[in-house]
Motif scaffolding. Structure first.
Motif, PDB file in Angstrom:
ATOM      1  N   VAL C 286       1.026  -0.977   0.049  1.00 52.32           N
ATOM      2  CA  VAL C 286       0.126   0.004   0.115  1.00 52.32           C
ATOM      3  C   VAL C 286       0.969   1.354   0.110  1.00 52.32           C
ATOM      4  N   TYR C 287       0.462   2.326  -0.965  1.00 49.25           N
ATOM      5  CA  TYR C 287       1.241   3.368  -0.861  1.00 49.25           C
ATOM      6  C   TYR C 287       0.211   4.690  -0.747  1.00 49.25           C
ATOM      7  N   LEU C 288       0.702   5.516   0.347  1.00 48.42           N
ATOM      8  CA  LEU C 288      -0.650   6.613   0.477  1.00 48.42           C
ATOM      9  C   LEU C 288       0.340   7.975   0.162  1.00 48.42           C
ATOM     10  N   THR C 289      -0.264   8.605  -0.473  1.00 48.19           N
ATOM     11  CA  THR C 289       0.188  10.001  -0.807  1.00 48.19           C
ATOM     12  C   THR C 289       0.221  11.019   0.419  1.00 48.19           C
ATOM     13  N   GLU C 290      -0.665  10.664   1.424  1.00 49.27           N
ATOM     14  CA  GLU C 290      -0.700  11.564   2.598  1.00 49.27           C
ATOM     15  C   GLU C 290       0.499  11.328   3.530  1.00 49.27           C
ATOM     16  N   ASP C 291       1.399  10.402   3.214  1.00 51.79           N
ATOM     17  CA  ASP C 291       2.761  10.123   4.207  1.00 51.79           C
ATOM     18  C   ASP C 291       3.262  11.305   3.725  1.00 51.79           C
ATOM     19  N   ASP C 292       4.175  11.519   5.010  1.00 53.89           N
ATOM     20  CA  ASP C 292       5.228  12.550   5.261  1.00 53.89           C
ATOM     21  C   ASP C 292       6.333  12.407   3.627  1.00 53.89           C
ATOM     22  N   LYS C 293       6.422  13.755   3.241  1.00 52.07           N
ATOM     23  CA  LYS C 293       7.688  13.491   2.204  1.00 52.07           C
ATOM     24  C   LYS C 293       8.634  12.890   2.723  1.00 52.07           C
ATOM     25  N   GLY C 294       9.276  12.548   1.923  1.00 53.31           N
ATOM     26  CA  GLY C 294      10.626  11.436   2.469  1.00 53.31           C
ATOM     27  C   GLY C 294      10.380  10.205   3.029  1.00 53.31           C
ATOM     28  N   LEU C 295       9.081  10.119   3.466  1.00 53.85           N
ATOM     29  CA  LEU C 295       8.734   8.605   4.024  1.00 53.85           C
ATOM     30  C   LEU C 295       7.723   7.921   3.293  1.00 53.85           C
ATOM     31  N   GLN C 296       7.729   8.572   1.956  1.00 53.47           N
ATOM     32  CA  GLN C 296       6.820   7.939   1.090  1.00 53.47           C
ATOM     33  C   GLN C 296       7.231   6.639   0.513  1.00 53.47           C
ATOM     34  N   GLY C 297       6.521   5.589   0.377  1.00 49.96           N
ATOM     35  CA  GLY C 297       6.942   4.170  -0.106  1.00 49.96           C
ATOM     36  C   GLY C 297       5.872   3.226  -0.060  1.00 49.96           C
TER      37      GLY C 297
END
Lengths: 381, 381, 381, 381
Positions: C286-297
Motif C-alpha cells: 500500500v502506498y499513501l500520498t498522505e505520508d510525509d515527504k521523504g517517508l513515502q513508499g
C-alpha cells in the motif's frame, strides 16, 4: 587519441545527464575517443552561461544556428524540447555534423522521416538517446535472448509508471503542451518502453490502444488564477502484436501514485522468463525452465559482474551503478561510432520506427481500432 | 485404519493449532492413522467446555490426571504453559500413553532429562512440537543439505523477531513470568531457531550470549495500578560454534518493531546458500555456485511442487499453504510413528538437547563467557 | 445450530478445495451454520466412491440428477467442467436447492442468463466461487477503497500468469477443449481477474482484446501418436474502460514461464496505490500520498491482523494462511447467506456480468474492435 | 573558487573510486572547493604512469615521500594497503598537508593513536574513508534517528557478507596477509559495519566475538605449486552492547556464497525499525509504529527525493545513484572541511575508535571472553 568536439543545444535535465556522460566516458572507457565539451547553446544568456559553467563547456552560444556553423564542433547533441528536434537535427546534418538527439525523435512521422533522410544523405553518424537499453541488466537480457537461452518469445509486458503530475494544481509545463511535446506520457515515457521491447523482442506489427487525460484543466504556469486545457495524454495503454508472434501489453502513465520512475518489463519465452525494473536497475530476474525440478525459481541477478555488458568498466561485483551510467555507456558507443565511422544503435532509424508506433497508437486511440505498423526500411548498418 | 485417540491438555493458541491438525490430517494424508479427538482437559470448566465444543473434542475433563487415567486415550498432547510439561509428560508416559509436548520441553535440563527417561523407559512414542521444521521449504532445505548440494556449511544466521510486547503497558502475562515459562524470548522463540539450525546444520558445541530485559517493570494483569518486575528476557543474542565447524549467529527478541513473526534463517555453504523466513514461508531462496557465471543469483522458489516435501498433500504448484500446515505435517509424522511404533524427530531427545543449549545461553549471559554444550546421548531411533 | 446438507457434483481439484472448506468452516467460524457433507456425485463409481471417502461425504451417487432429487440435500455445489454448469444449476434451482457454482458460470451468456433467471425465480441462494475475493489482503484492499482512502481510481493492471501447458507435449485435456470449457486461459483464469477488478474497481464499460493460441496442435490424451487441434486460447490480453473512468490492462496466460500461479493486480488512485499477488497472498502493498515527504513508499503489509477482514478467524499476527482459506471464507459467507436467507456476493449476477465481459473479449478479438458491455440488471441484494 | 590540490598515494580499486569522486564533486556540488588532481604516487613506475593517465592526474611520483614534500599539494589521499597508512599519514600531517585515509585507519590501536595525535597536533583536516555513511538512504536513517522518529534503540544487526575468496584455489593476496592488512574480513569489511552502527546507534561499550579461518592453506601468488598459511580471519562474528543499552549482532565474512557485497543493517527501536542493504543502496525500509493499525508495514523508500540527504545533487526522484556516489558525497564534505577549516566526520577519531573495537574483538576471540571498549577521547569538532 581522437578528440570529439561536442556542441550541445539545450541544458536542462537531459543536458546535465549527457554532459556528465561525456565527462566520464574517458574515465570509465579509457582508450575511446575523448569528448571535448566545446560549446553549449540556449536562448537565455544568463541561463546558458551558468550551464556552460556548471556542466563544463568551454563556451556558449545564444543562437543554436551559430553553434552549428562553428567549425570547431564535430557532434551536435540535441536536448531541447521535442518541437525543435527536426529543425536542429537536419541543420546539423546539412552542416556535416554528427548528431545525437533526445527521444522521441520528432513531433511526428513526417519530421522523423526528414531527419533520417538528412543524416543518411549527409553520411553523418546519428544516434537517439534511448539510454535505458544501456543498463547492464538490459544488455544482458538482450545477450540471453540473442544466444537463444530463452527461445521463442510469447509475451512482453512493459510499463513506465510515474506520478509527478498527479496533483491537479501542477501547472501546464512544456511536457503538457501538444505543440511543444507532440504527446504526453505516450511520447515521453511510452517511447522508452517501445524502444526497449523493439530492442529485446523485435518489431511490432500492429497495435490497439487507449489514451486518457485524467485532469483536463490545469493552472497555466506564470498566469495566476488562469487555467488551460491539457491537450496531451496523462496515460496511454496499448496491446501490440509482434512480427515474431509475441504479444505485448504496454502502459505509460504519469498517474501511478508511488511509482516515481518504474520503467519495467517482463518477458516470457519458451525456455524462460526475465524481469527488470529501473528503480532497481542493477538487478535482472531470470527464470530458466532448464533448472532442475524443485529448484526452479526466478534468480535475482545483480548485474555487476564481468559477464554483464559494460559492467567491467565500473566496480567489483556487488557495487552498483546508477541512472547516469546508462548515458555513459550510450556515449561510449557514440564515441566508437564516430571513431570507426560506423553506425551504432539506437539511431534515427530506431527513432523513426518508434515514431511510427507512437503515431499508430494515437490513431488507434482516436479511431478505436487496430492499426498496422508500416515497416519503413531496413535497419541501417 | 487405525484410530489414535487423542487427549489434549490445555486449549489456548497451541490447542487450536494442534486440534486443527488432527482434524485435517486424514484429509490431506489419506491412509494415515485417524486421530479421534476424544477429550480435552483444563482447570476452568466453562473454558474447557467451550474449547471442547469449538475444537471438536467429544468430552472434557477439569483434572488432567483424570484424562491420563482414561483408557480410551492413546496419545496425550501437552499444550499447557511450560511449568507443567514435565509433570504431565512423565505421568502420561508412566500410564503408557504416547506423548507430544509443546516447546520448550521443560523449565530446565533436569526436568527434560527426567521426561526423556520416562518416555524411553515406558517405550511410548514421543515428539516435541517444533512445527517449523515441517514447512515444505524448510524440509526442502534439509533435503538439499542431505544430498550434498550445498557442501560444507560455513555460516548460519537465524533470527526470530517479534514485537508484541513493545508497549510498556503490556502487562505481565504468563509468558513473562520465569516460574511459569522458564525464560522469555529465549525459550519461547529462541528454542525454535535452535531447533531449526540443529535440524539443518548439526549439533552446537559451544555458545556465548547476552540476554536483556528492556522494560523491567510492567503492569500486573488484573491488578490495576500495580507494577511488577519482569524476570525474563525480552531479547537474547548468541554466537554458536557447531561440531562441524560452522559458525552461528542467533537473535530472539520481542522488541523488533514491525516484525510480527519473522522466524528466519540464512545458511552459507561451500556450494551455495539458502534463505527462508516464516512470514513468506512457502518461499525458499537458493543460490548455487554451480550456476553459470553471469546467471548466478538467489532463486526465489515457491515450494509448492512435487519435489518439495509434503507439498503433494496440498494444492497444485503456486497455491500456497499457511502456518497451520506445519502442524498438519508434524501430526502426520506422529501418526506414522504411532502406527509403525517407530520414533520420529523431533522428539524428547531433541527437546533435551535444545534445553541444554538454552541453559548454556542463560549461563553464558550471567557468567559472561563461552559455555560448552555437553551432548547427552545418541539420537534415539 | 442450523445444519446445511451439502450435495457436491464433481470431485477433482475444486471438489477437494470446497470439501475442505465445508469441513473447516465450523472450526474457524464457530457459530455459523454447520455444513454436513451428505453426498457427492460423479459418473465413475470407483472414482466417486473413493472421493466420498477421502473428502468425507457420507454417501455418493453416480447420477447427479439423483442427488438433486434427494430431500436430504439443501445445497448443491457444482464443481464439474463448465459445459455442465447450466444444466445442473437450473435443475438444482428448480428442485429448490441452494446453489454454489464454480467459475466461469457457463459456456456463454445465454446459459448464464438462464441460470440467473432460474435461481432468481426459485428464490434460492446462489453464489459463484470466485474465491480470490476472500483473501484477507484483497478484502482489506476493498475496505480501503470503500473508505475512500484511495480516492478516484485511475488505473488497474491485472495479470493471471501460469505456465502449466508450455510443454508442446502436454496433451489436450478438458481445459483445452472449447466444447467442454468455453474458452481457454480467458475463461479459466481471466475470469478471476475480471471478478477481482469488478469487485475492487467497478463495472467495465468496454473492452478491446487479443487472444492467441501459441501451440496449435497437441497430442490427444489416451491416443498415442495422434494430435488434435487446440481450439481455445493459450493467452488473452485486453484493455478495458471502466464506468468510473478508470483504465484497465489485463492479461491471462498459460505461457508465462516461471509463473506457476501469479494472479496479481495493481491499482493506482488519487490518494494512493495498492499491489497484490496470489503467490504471496497474505501481503498487501500500500502506498499513501498522505505520508510525509521523504517517508513515502509502498508498505508491505502482512494482512494477518485484526483490522484485516477474516484474519481474526485464524492465527495471531504474522502467522500466515494459504490458498484454501479463501474458500473457507467464501463458504462462511454462503453459510450466512443460507442462514439469513440473504444473498451474498459474488453470486450468479456476478457470474453473468463476468460472462458478458468474457464474451465481449472474444468478440473483440475476432472482430478486432472495441466492444461495449451491456449491463444486464441491477445487482441483486 | 578555492582549489584543493590532491596528491594520491596508491592507485588500485580505491584509487579509482576516490579519483572519480574528485573529478565529479564540482559537477554535482557546484560552488564547493575544486579538487585538482595534481599527482599520484606508486612504486611501480609503469603502473603509476598509466594510473595517472587513466585517473586524470597531472603528474606522478614513484616515491611517496617526494609527493608529500611537494608544495603544490594541499591534501594527501592514502589508498595504499593498511600497513603503510600510519607512516604516510603522520608524514603528511607533519608536512602540514590535510589527509584522507582509507579504512581501517591502521594495523593496530597504537598506530591509530599516533596518527590521530599527529593530525591533531599539526592542525590539519583529516578524514577516514568510511564511504557507506554517505549513501542518501543511510544519511536519511541518521536523520530519522536524530529527529527522534525512532526513539530508543533496542537492536541493531549488521552483516557484511562477501564471497570472493570461497574458492580454495584463490591465492594469498595482500588482503590475506596479516602483516600487510592487520586482519581479514574483520578489518576490511567488519570495520565498515562498525562505523555504520557507531554513526547510527552510538558507541559500543563491550564486545564478545569469534573469528574463523575456514581455508587455512592457500596457493601463494606467483609461486606455482606452493601453499602458504592464511593468518587472517575469513569471518568474524560478534555481539556488542552499546552505551545507550542497545544490543548489536554483527557478522563480517568472505564465505557467504551468493552475497557479492551485502553490507546490510537493521535497526529496531521504540517507534519503528529501519533496514538497508548496499546491493540495493537507494532503498531504505522504514516501519513506523505510529501508522494506523492495519496499515502497518515496512515502507520501501527509494531515497532519491529532496528530503533525502545529498539526493538533490543528482537526478529527479526514482533515478537511482550508485556505489561511486558515496565517495562523491564524502569528498564533498572533505572539500567543505578544508574550505571552512572545520573537521567533518568520520575522521581519524572515528578511525581510532573503530580500531579499538577491532582490537577488542580480536582479543575477545583469542581470550574467549567479553572485552570492554575504552573510549579514548571526546569526538573532535
Amino acid at each position: 587519441m581522437k578528440e570529439v568536439r561536442v556542441g550541445m543545444i539545450g541544458y536542462k535535465f537531459m543536458g546535465k545527464a549527457h554532459s556528465l556522460a561525456y565527462r566520464n566516458v574517458p574515465f570509465f572507457f579509457p582508450g575511446s575517443a575523448m569528448p571535448v565539451l566545446k560549446a553549449i547553446a540556449g536562448r537565455n544568456e544568463k541561463g546558458v552561461k551558468q550551464a556552460a559553467d556548471e556542466l563544463g563547456f568551454e563556451t556558449y552560444e545564444t543562437d543554436w544556428r551559430k553553434l552549428i556553423e562553428r567549425d570547431d564542433i564535430d557532434l551536435i547533441d540535441i536536448v531541447t524540447p521535442n518541437n525543435s528536434h527536426a529543425e536542429i537535427a537536419i541543420a546539423a546534418a546539412e552542416a556535416g555534423k554528427h548528431v545525437i538527439c533526445e527521444k522521441p525523435l520528432a513531433l511526428n512521422v513526417e519530421q522523423a522521416e526528414r531527419m533520417l533522410e538528412a543524416v543518411t544523405r549527409n553520411k553523418v553518424i546519428h544516434m537517439i538517446s534511448h539510454n535505458y537499453r544501456f543498463a547492464p541488466a538490459v544488455q544482458y537480457a538482450k545477450k540471453l535472448i540473442q544466444q537463444g537461452r530463452l527461445g521463442r518469445i510469447y509475451h512482453v509486458r512493459a510499463t513506465y509508471l510515474q506520478d509527478w503530475i498527479m496533483d491537479p494544481d501542477f501547472p501546464i509545463a512544456w511536457r503538457l503542451k501538444k505543440e511543444v511535446t507532440g504527446s504526453g506520457a505516450l511520447g515521453d515515457i511510452g517511447a522508452h518502453i517501445i524502444d526497449l521491447t523493439r530492442f529485446l523482442v523485435g518489431e511490432i506489427s500492429e497495435v490497439v490502444g487507449a489514451m486518457e487525460t485524467f485532469i483536463k484543466e490545469r493552472p497555466i504556469e506564470g498566469e495566476a488564477g488562469k487555467k488551460g486545457q491539457v491537450d496531451v495524454d496523462d496515460a496511454a495503454s496499448f496491446i501490440a502484436k509482434f512480427e515474431n508472434g509475441a504479444m505485448g501489453v504496454f502502459e505509460a502513465t504519469r498517474f501511478a501514485a508511488g511509482n516515481r520512475n518504474r520503467n519495467s518489463f517482463e518477458i516470457n519465452a519458451e525456455f524462460g522468463s526475465i524481469k527488470w525494473d529501473l528503480e532497481n536497475m542493477n538487478n535482472l530476474h531470470v527464470y530458466l525452465t532448464e533448472d532442475d525440478k524443485g529448484l526452479q525459481g526466478f534468480r535475482v541477478i545483480n548485474c555487476t559482474e564481468e559477464e554483464h555488458p559494460y559492467a567491467h568498466a565500473y566496480w567489483p561485483a556487488g557495487h552498483i551503478i546508477g541512472y547516469e551510467h546508462t548515458f555513459v555507456n550510450l556515449i561510449s558507443e557514440l564515441m566508437k561510432a564516430i571513431t570507426n565511422n560506423e553506425l551504432k544503435q539506437p539511431n534515427f532509424y530506431d527513432g523513426l520506427q518508434n515514431q511510427l508506433i507512437l503515431e499508430a497508437i494515437e490513431r488507434s486511440s482516436k479511431e478505436k481500432k487496430w492499426i498496422s505498423i508500416a515497416k519503413k526500411l531496413e535497419q541501417l548498418s
